[in-house]
Scaffold this active site. Structure first.
Site, mmCIF file in Angstrom:
data_model
loop_
_atom_site.group_PDB
_atom_site.id
_atom_site.type_symbol
_atom_site.label_atom_id
_atom_site.label_comp_id
_atom_site.label_asym_id
_atom_site.label_seq_id
_atom_site.Cartn_x
_atom_site.Cartn_y
_atom_site.Cartn_z
ATOM 1 C CD GLU A 250 2.220 9.543 4.679
ATOM 2 O OE1 GLU A 250 1.716 10.679 4.610
ATOM 3 O OE2 GLU A 250 2.840 9.009 3.757
ATOM 4 N N GLY B 277 11.242 15.709 12.086
ATOM 5 C CA GLY B 277 10.185 14.747 11.801
ATOM 6 C C GLY B 277 8.824 15.387 11.954
ATOM 7 N NE ARG C 181 -1.469 2.135 3.103
ATOM 8 C CZ ARG C 181 -0.458 2.802 3.655
ATOM 9 N NH1 ARG C 181 0.243 3.672 2.968
ATOM 10 N NH2 ARG C 181 -0.134 2.596 4.912
ATOM 11 N N PRO D 109 16.621 14.110 8.931
ATOM 12 C CG PRO D 109 18.806 13.492 8.376
ATOM 13 C CD PRO D 109 17.650 14.310 7.905
#
Lengths: 393, 246
Positions: free
Chosen positions: A372, A145, A98, A142
Site C-alpha cells: 500500500e 510496484g 486486518r 510483476p
C-alpha cells in the site's frame, strides 16, 4: 502455540474520551471477537502458512467489511473513526486478518461503491458485505510496484466486451477470490477499473508460496489471457490513476490505525513480561534499560494514536488529503515495527517463540511497511507535498 | 411477550482497583467499565432469543448516571428494543431494587430477567429484593429458561443434578452460566442502537440503610512454598496453621 490472550488495552492520554459511544462499543465488540476467534488459532495458521478462510464469514457477521459504506449496500453506515478502530482491533490480532478486511472493504467494496453503476453496486456489494463473495484488488504488477502508472495490463474493445491481457502480482486473497477489481489500460493508454469473476475463461489466480510474512493471509497473482469481460463490468465512474489511488488512500488510512493495534499487542505483552520476569532478584521492568524501551514504546504508541484520531476527524469531514494519509501510514507502521523489535528484546529468548505474538507481528509488519505504498514512497509524497517538487523521477 | 432486563455497569475484570487514601471510596479514575457479564451474556441474550422466537419486546433498565449510557447502548446493540435509565447514583442494592420496582409496577411485564450477580460487589440480592417489592415469584441462578404453553420452564443447577420448575405468570429470574451464549454486537446493530429510544427518568435517591464505611485490599498472593516430599508433618502443619484449610 501461544497461550490464552491476556491483552489489556493501554490509553495513556485518555483518548477514549475523544471517542463516541459507537466507537467504544465497536472497539470492544471487535476486541472480544478477536480474543475469541483469532487469538486461539492465529499462531497455528501462521505457522502452517494457511489462511483461516472460515473467518471471512465471521468478519462479515460482525460487520467488518465496508463498515463505513451505506447500509443499503450491506455496509454499516459508520464513520471513518469507527472504521479505523475496527482495523486497529483486527490488526491487534494479526495484520493478515486486518488485510482480509481492508482488501474486501477498502479495495473491492469501496471502488464498486464509489465508481460503480447502481447495477454493479446492487449485484456485488451485498454479497461482498455478507462474505458470500471474497474480493481482491489488482493493481501491482510483476514489473510495476511503486510506479503503477506504467502498468502493462491492457484491454481492447470487442463488441459489447473487452479483451483483457496481462498479469498482477502480490494480490491479497486472489487465489480464493470470487471477484477481482482489476485496473488496466484501454487502447488509448487510459487506466480503467473492471470487475472480473473467477470463472471467466482465461482468468487464473495462482498462489504465491514461501512468504515469511502475513503467513495467515493468502496472496497470489492474477493472470489474464484473452479474458472476455463484459463492458457492463467496467467501472463507469472513473478513469486514470486517481481511481486506484483513491482506493489506496482508503486502505492506507485503515493501515495507519491498524498498525497501532499490532504495536499495542507487542507493548502489552512486553509490559506484562517485564513485570513477571525476574533477573537479579527483581522484575526486569525495574531496570532502567527496560524502562527506557517501555517508556519510548508507549510514547510512540500514544503519538500514533493522536495522529490516527486527528486523521479520522479530518476524514469524517472529507478533508484528509492523500499526503496526510501517507504521513500517518508511514509513521505508524514504522512505529509498530520498532515497537515490535523492542518488545522482542524485552521478551529475551521467549520473544522469538510462538508462545508470544511478537515475532509474528514483526514479520507481518515488514510487509505492511512495504505494501500500500512503500515506506520510502510515502516519504516522497510528504516531500513533494511540502516542497511542491516531484522527486519520484 | 414483554421482557424487562435489569443491567448494571461493572469494572472491567482486568481493571486495577484503587481506593482513596482513607480507604472509604473506590477511585474511578482510569477504571474501564463493562456491561455486567451475567446481565449481558445470559439474561439479555436469552431475553433477545425469546423475543426472536415468540415476538414481543425487550426493555433494559439501569439505575445510574449518564456515564452508564455506553453500556446501555451496548445492550441495545445486542438486541434490546428500548432502554430506561433512572438518573440517580446507585446507593445500595435495596435502593436500586426500589427504583426498578417503582418503574416496573403496573407495566405488565411477562418476565423480569437479570444476572445472578454483578461481578463487582457480587451481592446476588437484586433478584430477591425485586421480586419481594413486586410481589412476584423468584427463581435464582437459572441455567435454562423457555416458554412452555402459558408457563415459564426454568432449569437450575442443584447439587448432583438439575432442577426443573414451571412457573405460571410473571416471574423474576436471575441468570447463570448456561442460559445463553455471549453475542458480540455487529456494526449494524451498533448503528441501529443509536436510534433506539433511551428514556431517562429523573428520581430522588431512595433512603438506604446501608453505608459503606471502608474498603480493604485482599492479602497479596505469596510465593509457592516448596516442601520436601519426605516432610509430611511440615506440610500438614502449614495447611493447618497458615493456609487453615484442614
Amino acid at each position: 502455540m501461544s497461550g490464552s490472550d491476556r491483552f489489556q488495552s493501554h490509553d495513556y492520554y485518555l483518548l477514549d474520551e475523544l471517542l463516541d459511544e459507537e466507537h467504544l462499543i465497536a472497539r470492544d465488540a471487535v476486541r472480544s471477537w478477536v480474543t475469541q476467534e483469532v487469538s486461539p488459532i492465529i499462531e497455528d495458521f501462521a505457522e502452517r502458512h494457511a489462511c483461516p478462510t472460515h473467518l471471512f464469514k465471521a468478519l462479515a457477521e460482525i460487520g467488518a467489511f465496508g463498515p463505513s459504506l451505506p447500509a443499503k449496500y450491506g455496509g454499516g453506515g459508520m464513520d471513518e473513526i469507527a472504521y479505523g478502530i475496527i482495523m486497529q482491533e483486527l490488526e491487534r490480532g494479526d495484520s493478515g486478518i486486518r488485510s482480509m478486511a481492508s482488501v474486501q472493504g477498502s479495495l473491492v467494496m469501496y471502488p464498486i461503491y464509489r465508481f460503480g453503476s447502481e447495477e454493479q453496486r446492487l449485484k456485488y456489494l451485498p454479497k461482498l458485505a455478507s462474505g458470500e463473495f471474497v474480493g481482491c484488488f489488482g493493481l501491482t504488477e510483476p514489473d510495476q510496484g511503486s510506479d503503477p502508472g506504467g502498468m502493462h495490463a491492457h484491454f481492447r474493445e470487442d463488441g459489447d466486451h473487452v479483451i483483457l491481457n496481462g498479469s498482477k502480482m502480490w494480490i491479497t486473497n486472489s487465489p480464493i477470490a470470487d471477484v477481482a477489481v482489476v485496473w488496466a489500460k484501454n487502447e488509448e493508454g487510459v487506466i480503467q477499473g473492471m470487475i472480473l469473476e473467477k470463472d471467466m475463461p482465461g482468468f487464473s489466480a495462482p498462489e504465491i508460496h514461501g512468504k515469511w510474512s502475513l503467513r495467515a493471509s493468502i496472496t497470489g497473482e492474477l493472470v489474464f489471457e484473452d479474458v472476455r469481460v463484459p463492458k457492463a463490468n467496467i467501472l463507469p465512474g472513473v478513469s486514470g490513476l486517481k481511481g486506484p489511488l483513491s482506493c489506496l488512500s482508503k486502505a492506507r488510512y485503515g493501515i495507519a490505525w491498524g498498525a497501532i493495534g499490532a504495536a499495542m499487542d507487542c507493548y502489552d505483552s512486553a509490559l506484562r513480561y517485564s513485570l513477571e520476569r525476574e533477573q537479579f532478584g527483581r522484575p526486569i521492568g525495574g531496570f532502567q534499560l527496560t524502562q527506557k524501551k517501555l517508556a519510548e514504546m508507549i510514547t510512540e504508541i500514544t503519538k500514533a494514536q493522536l495522529l490516527a484520531w486527528r486523521l479520522g476527524t479530518l476524514a469524517n469531514d472529507g478533508k484528509a488529503s492523500p499526503a496526510q494519509i501517507s504521513m500517518a501510514k508511514r509513521n505508524n507502521v514504522l512505529m509498530a515495527l520498532e515497537v515490535a523489535r523492542e518488545a522482542r528484546q524485552i521478551h529475551g529468548g521467549m520473544g522469538i517463540t510462538n508462545e508470544y505474538p511478537i515475532m509474528r507481528h514483526m514479520m507481518n509488519l515488514e510487509t505492511v511497511l512495504t505494501y500500500e505504498g512503500t515506506h520510502d514512497i510515502h516519504l516522497l509524497i510528504t516531500g513533494m507535498d511540502v516542497t511542491g517538487l516531484n522527486a519520484f523521477k | 411477550m414483554k421482557i424487562l432486563v435489569c443491567i448494571s455497569k461493572t469494572p472491567e475484570t482486568t481493571s486495577k482497583i484503587k481506593f482513596s487514601e482513607d480507604a472509604t471510596e473506590l477511585m474511578e479514575d482510569g477504571l474501564q467499565y463493562i456491561l455486567n457479564p451475567y446481565d449481558e451474556w445470559y439474561a439479555l441474550v436469552r431475553a433477545v432469543e425469546l423475543k426472536e422466537e415468540f415476538e414481543g419486546s425487550v426493555t433494559v433498565i439501569n439505575v445510574g448516571p449518564a456515564s452508564n449510557d455506553t453500556v446501555i447502548r451496548k445492550a441495545l446493540a445486542i438486541g434490546a428494543d428500548d432502554a430506561v435509565r433512572i438518573n440517580v447514583e446507585p446507593a445500595s442494592a435495596m435502593s436500586v431494587a426500589n427504583h426498578i420496582s417503582d418503574y416496573a409496577t403496573g407495566k405488565d411485564y411477562d418476565l423480569i430477567l437479570l444476572g445472578k450477580e454483578s461481578i463487582d460487589y457480587n451481592g446476588s440480592v437484586m433478584g430477591a429484593m425485586l421480586s419481594e417489592f413486586l410481589n412476584l415469584p423468584f427463581i435464582a441462578h437459572a441455567s435454562g429458561l423457555t416458554k412452555g404453553g402459558d408457563a415459564w420452564e426454568i432449569e437450575r443447577g442443584i447439587t448432583g443434578g438439575t432442577e426443573r420448575v414451571r412457573v405460571n405468570g410473571t416471574v423474576v429470574v436471575s441468570a447463570a452460566k448456561g442460559m445463553a451464549e455471549q453475542r458480540i454486537p455487529n456494526m449494524r446493530g451498533i448503528m441501529m442502537a443509536k436510534r433506539k429510544p433511551l428514556e431517562v427518568i429523573e428520581a430522588e435517591n431512595k433512603a438506604s440503610s446501608l453505608e459503606t464505611v471502608g474498603y480493604a485490599y485482599p492479602a497479596e498472593k505469596t510465593a509457592v512454598k516448596m516442601i520436601d516430599p519426605n516432610n509430611m508433618e511440615e506440610l500438614v502443619r502449614l495447611l493447618q496453621e497458615e493456609a487453615k484449610v484442614i
